[in-house]
Write a protein that holds these residues in place. Structure first.
Motif, mmCIF file in Angstrom:
data_model
loop_
_atom_site.group_PDB
_atom_site.id
_atom_site.type_symbol
_atom_site.label_atom_id
_atom_site.label_comp_id
_atom_site.label_asym_id
_atom_site.label_seq_id
_atom_site.Cartn_x
_atom_site.Cartn_y
_atom_site.Cartn_z
ATOM 1 N N ILE A 35 -62.796 -36.501 18.516
ATOM 2 C CA ILE A 35 -62.526 -35.355 18.147
ATOM 3 C C ILE A 35 -62.363 -34.032 19.276
ATOM 4 C CG2 ILE A 35 -63.478 -33.225 16.806
ATOM 5 C CD1 ILE A 35 -64.618 -35.457 14.739
ATOM 6 N N ASN A 36 -63.476 -34.342 20.193
ATOM 7 C CA ASN A 36 -63.546 -33.358 21.158
ATOM 8 C C ASN A 36 -62.287 -33.565 22.065
ATOM 9 O OD1 ASN A 36 -66.027 -32.068 20.459
ATOM 10 N ND2 ASN A 36 -67.097 -33.505 21.629
ATOM 11 N N SER A 37 -61.924 -34.714 22.624
ATOM 12 C CA SER A 37 -60.906 -35.033 23.329
ATOM 13 C C SER A 37 -59.448 -34.389 22.570
ATOM 14 C CB SER A 37 -60.786 -36.611 23.364
ATOM 15 O OG SER A 37 -59.404 -36.759 24.118
ATOM 16 N N SER A 38 -59.368 -34.815 21.467
ATOM 17 C CA SER A 38 -58.153 -33.887 20.767
ATOM 18 C C SER A 38 -57.977 -32.499 20.528
ATOM 19 C CB SER A 38 -58.148 -34.377 19.219
ATOM 20 O OG SER A 38 -57.928 -35.965 19.009
ATOM 21 N N LYS A 43 -55.874 -27.606 22.971
ATOM 22 C CA LYS A 43 -56.089 -26.486 23.985
ATOM 23 C C LYS A 43 -55.165 -26.280 25.157
ATOM 24 C CE LYS A 43 -59.849 -24.095 26.560
ATOM 25 N NZ LYS A 43 -61.189 -24.329 26.986
ATOM 26 N N LEU A 44 -55.086 -27.513 25.927
ATOM 27 C CA LEU A 44 -54.106 -27.660 26.987
ATOM 28 C C LEU A 44 -52.620 -27.484 26.406
ATOM 29 C CD1 LEU A 44 -55.774 -30.439 28.973
ATOM 30 C CD2 LEU A 44 -55.992 -27.998 29.543
ATOM 31 N N LYS A 61 -64.382 -24.414 19.511
ATOM 32 C CA LYS A 61 -63.520 -25.269 19.038
ATOM 33 C C LYS A 61 -62.883 -25.037 17.668
ATOM 34 C CE LYS A 61 -66.394 -28.977 20.731
ATOM 35 N NZ LYS A 61 -67.629 -30.153 20.368
ATOM 36 N N ALA A 62 -63.672 -24.065 16.858
ATOM 37 C CA ALA A 62 -63.151 -23.528 15.653
ATOM 38 C C ALA A 62 -61.915 -22.544 15.693
ATOM 39 C CB ALA A 62 -64.183 -22.871 14.834
ATOM 40 N N ASP A 63 -61.846 -21.819 17.164
ATOM 41 C CA ASP A 63 -60.984 -20.789 17.163
ATOM 42 C C ASP A 63 -59.789 -21.855 17.718
ATOM 43 O OD1 ASP A 63 -62.656 -18.657 17.024
ATOM 44 O OD2 ASP A 63 -63.253 -18.833 19.179
ATOM 45 N N ILE A 64 -59.973 -22.909 18.375
ATOM 46 C CA ILE A 64 -58.814 -23.706 18.913
ATOM 47 C C ILE A 64 -57.958 -24.214 17.768
ATOM 48 C CG2 ILE A 64 -58.022 -25.787 19.966
ATOM 49 C CD1 ILE A 64 -60.522 -25.079 22.090
ATOM 50 N N LEU A 65 -58.768 -24.749 16.673
ATOM 51 C CA LEU A 65 -58.131 -25.383 15.502
ATOM 52 C C LEU A 65 -57.531 -24.209 14.660
ATOM 53 C CD1 LEU A 65 -60.829 -27.756 14.325
ATOM 54 C CD2 LEU A 65 -58.763 -28.230 15.278
ATOM 55 N N GLU A 66 -58.115 -22.869 14.539
ATOM 56 C CA GLU A 66 -57.402 -22.145 13.652
ATOM 57 C C GLU A 66 -56.199 -21.436 14.264
ATOM 58 O OE1 GLU A 66 -60.647 -19.105 13.473
ATOM 59 O OE2 GLU A 66 -61.505 -19.822 11.659
ATOM 60 N N TYR A 71 -50.396 -21.141 14.797
ATOM 61 C CA TYR A 71 -48.994 -21.702 15.510
ATOM 62 C C TYR A 71 -48.083 -22.706 14.846
ATOM 63 C CZ TYR A 71 -46.143 -23.079 19.608
ATOM 64 O OH TYR A 71 -45.122 -23.445 20.223
ATOM 65 N N LEU A 72 -48.742 -23.475 14.330
ATOM 66 C CA LEU A 72 -47.712 -24.543 13.762
ATOM 67 C C LEU A 72 -47.183 -23.753 12.412
ATOM 68 C CD1 LEU A 72 -49.951 -27.647 14.043
ATOM 69 C CD2 LEU A 72 -47.992 -27.101 14.942
ATOM 70 N N LYS A 73 -47.815 -23.172 11.736
ATOM 71 C CA LYS A 73 -47.273 -22.296 10.494
ATOM 72 C C LYS A 73 -46.089 -21.372 11.004
ATOM 73 C CE LYS A 73 -51.234 -22.185 7.271
ATOM 74 N NZ LYS A 73 -52.030 -21.217 6.785
ATOM 75 N N GLN A 74 -46.312 -20.836 12.103
ATOM 76 C CA GLN A 74 -45.132 -19.715 12.609
ATOM 77 C C GLN A 74 -44.022 -20.679 13.200
ATOM 78 O OE1 GLN A 74 -46.814 -17.954 16.110
ATOM 79 N NE2 GLN A 74 -47.534 -16.166 14.985
ATOM 80 N N GLN A 75 -44.293 -21.915 13.914
ATOM 81 C CA GLN A 75 -43.004 -22.811 14.013
ATOM 82 C C GLN A 75 -42.486 -23.310 13.004
ATOM 83 O OE1 GLN A 75 -41.864 -23.127 17.299
ATOM 84 N NE2 GLN A 75 -43.370 -21.424 17.688
ATOM 85 N N SER A 76 -43.099 -23.568 11.857
ATOM 86 C CA SER A 76 -42.415 -24.297 10.710
ATOM 87 C C SER A 76 -41.542 -23.330 10.029
ATOM 88 C CB SER A 76 -43.638 -24.702 9.546
ATOM 89 O OG SER A 76 -43.119 -25.018 8.558
ATOM 90 N N GLN A 77 -42.088 -21.819 9.889
ATOM 91 C CA GLN A 77 -41.340 -20.898 9.475
ATOM 92 C C GLN A 77 -40.022 -20.624 10.237
ATOM 93 O OE1 GLN A 77 -44.191 -17.730 8.813
ATOM 94 N NE2 GLN A 77 -45.126 -18.469 7.011
#
Length: 161
Positions: A35-38, A43-44, A61-66, A71-77
């Motif tokens: 999990i930490n590696s992913s 992040k990178l 970690k929570a900030d990175i996931l949020e 970002y993925l939602k933006q890219q999808s739209q």
């Protein structure tokens, strides 16, 4: 503190319950490491995006996931908008090309003064096709589908054989 030795019992002396008790912390540590590696890889990968939103701050970690989800939602739209405009553009290009092809064929057949029966039928067919091609419109409910104004033209298709 004096060195100590741990006496390990052979595997065949341990019960399955004891084996699970010994294995559980190792398996849990491996899971946390994955999990930490992913999260670190995310992040990178999205480092520029994170710097734009929260420069000079240590990300949890929570900030990175949020932020990754955002970002993925933006890219999808963005991808959906781009795909929609490309589809409309390609349909428009097809209609334009088809109309141009009909015009060229019509012009070529019109050049000859002497007209055969086949040439006359072809010219008539192209005139019908050209008028039908200009009546092709986008359906307001679904821009990806085309509808033709008169379906009877399809049944009266002229064939030379």
């Amino acid at each position: 503190m004096a060195p100590s030795t741990v006496f390990m019992e052979p595997d065949n002396l341990l019960t399955p319950k004891e084996k699970n008790k010994l294995r559980k912390p190792v398996v849990e540590k491996m899971r946390r490491d994955r999990i930490n590696s992913s999260i670190e890889q995310l992040k990178l990968l999205l480092e520029k995006e994170f710097q734009r939103h929260q420069p000079n701050s240590k990300l949890e970690k929570a900030d990175i996931l949020e932020m990754t989800v955002s970002y993925l939602k933006q890219q999808s739209q963005l991808q959906m908008k781009t795909a929609g405009s490309f589809q409309k553009s390609s349909q428009f290009d097809f209609r334009e090309g088809y109309s141009r092809c009909l015009q060229e064929a019509f012009h070529f057949l019109s050049l000859h003064k002497v007209r055969t029966e086949t040439q006359t039928k072809l010219l008539s067919h192209f005139q019908k096709s050209q008028s039908a091609a200009t009546e092709v419109t986008f359906s307001p409910g679904n821009p990806s589908t085309l509808k033709q104004a008169s379906p009877k033209d399809a049944s009266t298709l002229w064939r030379p054989w």
